[in-house]
Design a protein around this motif. Structure first.
Motif, PDB file in Angstrom:
ATOM      1  N   THR A   1       0.825  -1.204   0.000  1.00  0.00           N
ATOM      2  CA  THR A   1       0.000   0.000   0.000  1.00  0.00           C
ATOM      3  C   THR A   1       0.858   1.252   0.000  1.00  0.00           C
ATOM      4  OG1 THR A   1      -1.766  -1.152   1.175  1.00  0.00           O
ATOM      5  CG2 THR A   1      -1.788   1.257   1.260  1.00  0.00           C
ATOM      6  N   PHE A   2       1.902   1.253   0.819  1.00  0.00           N
ATOM      7  CA  PHE A   2       2.769   2.432   0.876  1.00  0.00           C
ATOM      8  C   PHE A   2       3.465   2.654  -0.468  1.00  0.00           C
ATOM      9  CE2 PHE A   2       6.463   4.970   2.016  1.00  0.00           C
ATOM     10  CZ  PHE A   2       5.897   5.905   2.890  1.00  0.00           C
ATOM     11  N   GLU A   3       3.932   1.573  -1.087  1.00  0.00           N
ATOM     12  CA  GLU A   3       4.562   1.693  -2.402  1.00  0.00           C
ATOM     13  C   GLU A   3       3.563   2.210  -3.431  1.00  0.00           C
ATOM     14  OE1 GLU A   3       6.173  -2.089  -3.437  1.00  0.00           O
ATOM     15  OE2 GLU A   3       7.417  -2.231  -1.630  1.00  0.00           O
ATOM     16  N   GLY A   4       2.340   1.662  -3.393  1.00  0.00           N
ATOM     17  CA  GLY A   4       1.328   2.114  -4.333  1.00  0.00           C
ATOM     18  C   GLY A   4       0.917   3.552  -4.103  1.00  0.00           C
TER      19      GLY A   4
ATOM     20  N   GLY B   1       2.998  11.022   6.844  1.00  0.00           N
ATOM     21  CA  GLY B   1       3.135  12.470   6.900  1.00  0.00           C
ATOM     22  C   GLY B   1       4.335  12.967   6.111  1.00  0.00           C
ATOM     23  N   GLU B   2       5.439  12.226   6.187  1.00  0.00           N
ATOM     24  CA  GLU B   2       6.645  12.600   5.433  1.00  0.00           C
ATOM     25  C   GLU B   2       6.388  12.508   3.935  1.00  0.00           C
ATOM     26  OE1 GLU B   2      11.334  11.178   5.001  1.00  0.00           O
ATOM     27  OE2 GLU B   2       9.968  10.129   6.352  1.00  0.00           O
TER      28      GLU B   2
ATOM     29  N   ARG C   1       6.374  15.698   1.183  1.00  0.00           N
ATOM     30  CA  ARG C   1       7.182  15.781  -0.039  1.00  0.00           C
ATOM     31  C   ARG C   1       6.318  16.117  -1.255  1.00  0.00           C
ATOM     32  NH1 ARG C   1       9.731  10.977   1.885  1.00  0.00           N
ATOM     33  NH2 ARG C   1       8.716   9.743   0.233  1.00  0.00           N
ATOM     34  N   ASN C   2       5.019  15.782  -1.158  1.00  0.00           N
ATOM     35  CA  ASN C   2       4.097  16.091  -2.245  1.00  0.00           C
ATOM     36  C   ASN C   2       3.232  17.322  -1.949  1.00  0.00           C
ATOM     37  OD1 ASN C   2       4.030  13.709  -4.436  1.00  0.00           O
ATOM     38  ND2 ASN C   2       4.507  12.835  -2.441  1.00  0.00           N
ATOM     39  N   LEU C   3       3.650  18.111  -0.969  1.00  0.00           N
ATOM     40  CA  LEU C   3       2.985  19.363  -0.605  1.00  0.00           C
ATOM     41  C   LEU C   3       1.511  19.156  -0.265  1.00  0.00           C
ATOM     42  CD1 LEU C   3       4.587  21.775  -3.243  1.00  0.00           C
ATOM     43  CD2 LEU C   3       5.362  21.262  -0.926  1.00  0.00           C
ATOM     44  N   GLN C   4       1.244  18.054   0.433  1.00  0.00           N
ATOM     45  CA  GLN C   4      -0.108  17.770   0.886  1.00  0.00           C
ATOM     46  C   GLN C   4      -0.147  17.667   2.405  1.00  0.00           C
ATOM     47  OE1 GLN C   4      -2.183  14.552  -0.992  1.00  0.00           O
ATOM     48  NE2 GLN C   4      -1.395  15.026  -3.037  1.00  0.00           N
ATOM     49  N   SER C   5      -1.325  17.952   2.949  1.00  0.00           N
ATOM     50  CA  SER C   5      -1.528  17.859   4.394  1.00  0.00           C
ATOM     51  C   SER C   5      -2.461  16.689   4.678  1.00  0.00           C
ATOM     52  CB  SER C   5      -2.137  19.154   4.931  1.00  0.00           C
ATOM     53  OG  SER C   5      -2.452  19.030   6.300  1.00  0.00           O
TER      54      SER C   5
ATOM     55  N   GLY D   1      -6.560  14.125  17.699  1.00  0.00           N
ATOM     56  CA  GLY D   1      -5.601  14.467  18.734  1.00  0.00           C
ATOM     57  C   GLY D   1      -4.433  15.286  18.234  1.00  0.00           C
ATOM     58  N   ASN D   2      -3.497  15.477  19.149  1.00  0.00           N
ATOM     59  CA  ASN D   2      -2.331  16.328  18.910  1.00  0.00           C
ATOM     60  C   ASN D   2      -1.071  15.567  19.307  1.00  0.00           C
ATOM     61  OD1 ASN D   2      -4.321  18.507  18.553  1.00  0.00           O
ATOM     62  ND2 ASN D   2      -4.487  18.448  20.780  1.00  0.00           N
ATOM     63  N   GLY D   3       0.082  16.161  19.018  1.00  0.00           N
ATOM     64  CA  GLY D   3       1.345  15.521  19.381  1.00  0.00           C
ATOM     65  C   GLY D   3       1.514  14.203  18.650  1.00  0.00           C
ATOM     66  N   LYS D   4       1.902  13.168  19.380  1.00  0.00           N
ATOM     67  CA  LYS D   4       2.080  11.854  18.773  1.00  0.00           C
ATOM     68  C   LYS D   4       0.749  11.195  18.413  1.00  0.00           C
ATOM     69  CE  LYS D   4       4.847  10.232  22.076  1.00  0.00           C
ATOM     70  NZ  LYS D   4       5.744   9.292  22.797  1.00  0.00           N
ATOM     71  N   SER D   5      -0.350  11.836  18.738  1.00  0.00           N
ATOM     72  CA  SER D   5      -1.674  11.292  18.434  1.00  0.00           C
ATOM     73  C   SER D   5      -2.260  11.825  17.141  1.00  0.00           C
ATOM     74  CB  SER D   5      -2.647  11.593  19.582  1.00  0.00           C
ATOM     75  OG  SER D   5      -2.275  10.907  20.751  1.00  0.00           O
ATOM     76  N   GLY D   6      -1.592  12.756  16.488  1.00  0.00           N
ATOM     77  CA  GLY D   6      -2.133  13.277  15.238  1.00  0.00           C
ATOM     78  C   GLY D   6      -1.596  14.656  14.929  1.00  0.00           C
ATOM     79  N   ASN D   7      -1.965  15.153  13.763  1.00  0.00           N
ATOM     80  CA  ASN D   7      -1.439  16.443  13.297  1.00  0.00           C
ATOM     81  C   ASN D   7      -2.449  17.570  13.444  1.00  0.00           C
ATOM     82  OD1 ASN D   7      -3.152  15.478  11.337  1.00  0.00           O
ATOM     83  ND2 ASN D   7      -1.891  16.112   9.600  1.00  0.00           N
ATOM     84  N   GLY D   8      -3.421  17.382  14.348  1.00  0.00           N
ATOM     85  CA  GLY D   8      -4.394  18.444  14.588  1.00  0.00           C
ATOM     86  C   GLY D   8      -5.624  18.359  13.713  1.00  0.00           C
TER      87      GLY D   8
END
Length: 529
Positions: A224-227, A253-254, A258-262, A478-485
């Motif tokens: 899935t990650f490769e696809g 997230g990384e 790299r693809n300028l997406q959130s 969540g926030n922090g290690k639980s999510g990006n807001g």
């Protein structure tokens, strides 16, 4: 766009034959190999035989989604809402059957499974109305003969990747608003809940969602990650939604960065529950029992550490230990506190987490810890312990901020208990692990409740309720290690699956330049009262 048959095929002994669904058609190939999905309560029972796709399957699904998206976005939003309403009614009509499959494939107790399916129904009911409320705004202009507007526009193609501990409710949190807002979707369910992914997708398709608008890829995580990476490089994906571990969320997230997406990331938790000196201790014990041990502790919102005031510490531990001692565990179709681990992979990881329990801690279950078997029995077990993946509950007393178990998401039937004397100490323990998903406080004081809400870093707060639980119209995340807001559910998730577009319409008959041609109104600089 073609539509898929309403029923999956069945093999020997009623075993479901499950495959990826691309552009409304079930794939007949298995480039990623095959796997069997088994009942974790009776591991000899095969629920489904799964034909896995690979990275190329994911890209094919993304191309199908891209081809279908514009036509779907052109369907009026209220009409898309009616499709979501039809999906909700189909889920409601099949509630017991779907809940039974949840219990069979992942071992969730049947009453919890019914609640999970109800969450889909509630989500559909809520978003039916949002089809008529995808509001923009009319904004006043600073210039004459000019009107300003805003519009919600679909993002395009959304890639949704979900975990299997809530195999139908959490996907619905993504699929329903994404599809309602005019997007098409490529959804990758967890491998160990493949039959549920197939069943939920068929309900959506039967409800009127066009085949290319919802595509399902049954594949391993790495494929899935490769696809996903390949599809993003080809410009086929506009949004990624992911529910799962913090480690995998970081990778996604990384990639999105790299693809300028959130991305929309809903990750793990080490959810604290503070028990104040004025708490109803019996109620707090109920909250800890459900929050920490419901679903065998395999929720992102499961209680991690109970942080208990020193004046009620012994009472809380004694009462919670007694409840754990008497609570039935076992067959998830029975009346039990919890059933099996979802999959053998989680059992193996849980064995590692049990190793974090240090000798100096007082531990409930020290004499009978780990896997429940005939040679390591539990009194009052419901069913055949040797048939499935069942674990003893573990209560770790005396946890401190320096312990590894304090800051590790353990994802299993284990809860830590820490002691505090001042409110500041409680808050340090509640926030110090770096997660920020869910939290709870038990108190009779409004001041304590509001002070806790102000200082907790979690995205969700409960007062005199457990760390687990969600409603379809309240933001979840969540926030922090639980999510990006980012947030799911309610009107807040619309910001994940729409983009704001602004428009200015000038009918002055001449070019007006904002900030340069502003209207100046006269004033009397010499005016005095």
């Amino acid at each position: 766009m073609s539509s898929i048959a309403s029923e999956p095929t069945s093999g020997a002994a009623g075993v479901l034959q499950v495959a990826s669904i691309v552009d409304g058609e079930a794939r007949t190939d298995a480039p990623g190999g095959t796997l069997t999905s088994t009942n974790p309560a009776v591991t000899s029972e095969v629920v489904a035989s799964v034909a896995l796709g690979d990275a190329a399957t994911f890209v094919d699904a993304a191309r199908a989604a891209r081809a279908a998206q514009k036509a779907w976005a052109a369907v009026p939003a209220p009409a898309r809402g009616r499709v979501i309403a039809q999906v909700g009614r189909l889920v409601e009509a099949n509630k017991e059957a779907l809940a039974s499959l949840v219990t069979r494939e992942i071992g969730k107790p049947y009453p919890e499974a019914l609640g999970e399916v109800q969450e889909i129904i509630d989500t559909c009911d809520f978003f039916l109305g949002e089809g008529r409320r995808l509001y923009g705004q009319t904004v006043p202009s600073e210039m004459p003969d000019k009107q300003l507007f805003t519009f919600r526009m679909p993002v395009g193609v959304a890639a949704i990747i979900t975990a299997g501990n809530f195999p139908v409710a959490v996907p619905a949190w993504y699929l329903v608003p994404a599809i309602l807002c005019g997007n098409s979707v490529v959804w990758k369910p967890a491998e160990y809940s493949a039959a549920l992914g197939d069943a939920l997708a068929r309900l959506f398709l039967a409800g009127g969602v066009p085949g290319g608008v919802l595509n399902v890829v049954q594949a391993s995580g790495e494929s899935t990650f490769e696809g996903l990476s390949a599809a993003m490089s080809e410009g086929l994906i506009d949004k990624v939604g992911f529910t799962g571990s913090s480690a995998v969320g970081s990778r996604i997230g990384e990639l999105c960065g790299r693809n300028l997406q959130s991305p929309c990331l809903e990750l793990g938790g080490k959810n604290p529950m503070v028990v104040m000196d004025d708490a109803d201790v019996d109620l707090a014990v109920e909250g800890a029992l459900f929050g920490g041990f419901g679903t065998a502790g395999q929720r992102c919102t499961s209680l991690g550490t109970a942080i208990v005031h020193e004046s009620v510490f012994d009472e809380f531990v004694t009462k919670l230990s007694a409840r754990l001692e008497s609570s039935p565990i076992g067959d998830p179709f029975g009346d039990v506190l919890y059933g099996p681990m979802i999959h053998e992979r989680f059992a193996e990881r849980f064995e590692d987490w049990l190793g974090l329990v240090q000798d100096h801690h007082v531990v409930y279950g020290s004499s009978s810890r780990g896997r429940i078997t005939s040679s390591n029995p539990r009194a009052g077990f419901v069913g055949d312990a040797d048939a499935g993946i069942f674990y003893h509950p573990t209560l770790v007393v005396g946890v401190t901020a320096s312990d590894e178990i304090y800051s590790t998401e353990t994802f299993g039937p284990i809860v830590g208990v820490a002691r505090f004397s001042t409110f500041d100490e409680a808050m340090e323990l509640a926030n110090g692990h770096g997660y920020g998903l869910s939290s709870a406080i038990y108190t009779r004081s409004g001041e304590n409740a509001f002070r806790f809400r102000e200082r907790i870093t979690a995205g969700m707060v409960s007062v005199n309720n457990s760390t687990s639980g969600a409603e379809a119209h309240l933001p979840f995340g969540g926030n922090g290690k639980s999510g990006n807001g980012s947030r799911q559910s309610g009107i807040w998730v619309l910001d994940q699956f729409t983009r704001w577009q602004s428009m200015n319409w000038d009918y002055a008959g001449k070019l007006q330049k904002a900030q340069m041609d502003n209207v100046e109104l006269p004033a009397d600089p010499d005016f005095r009262l």
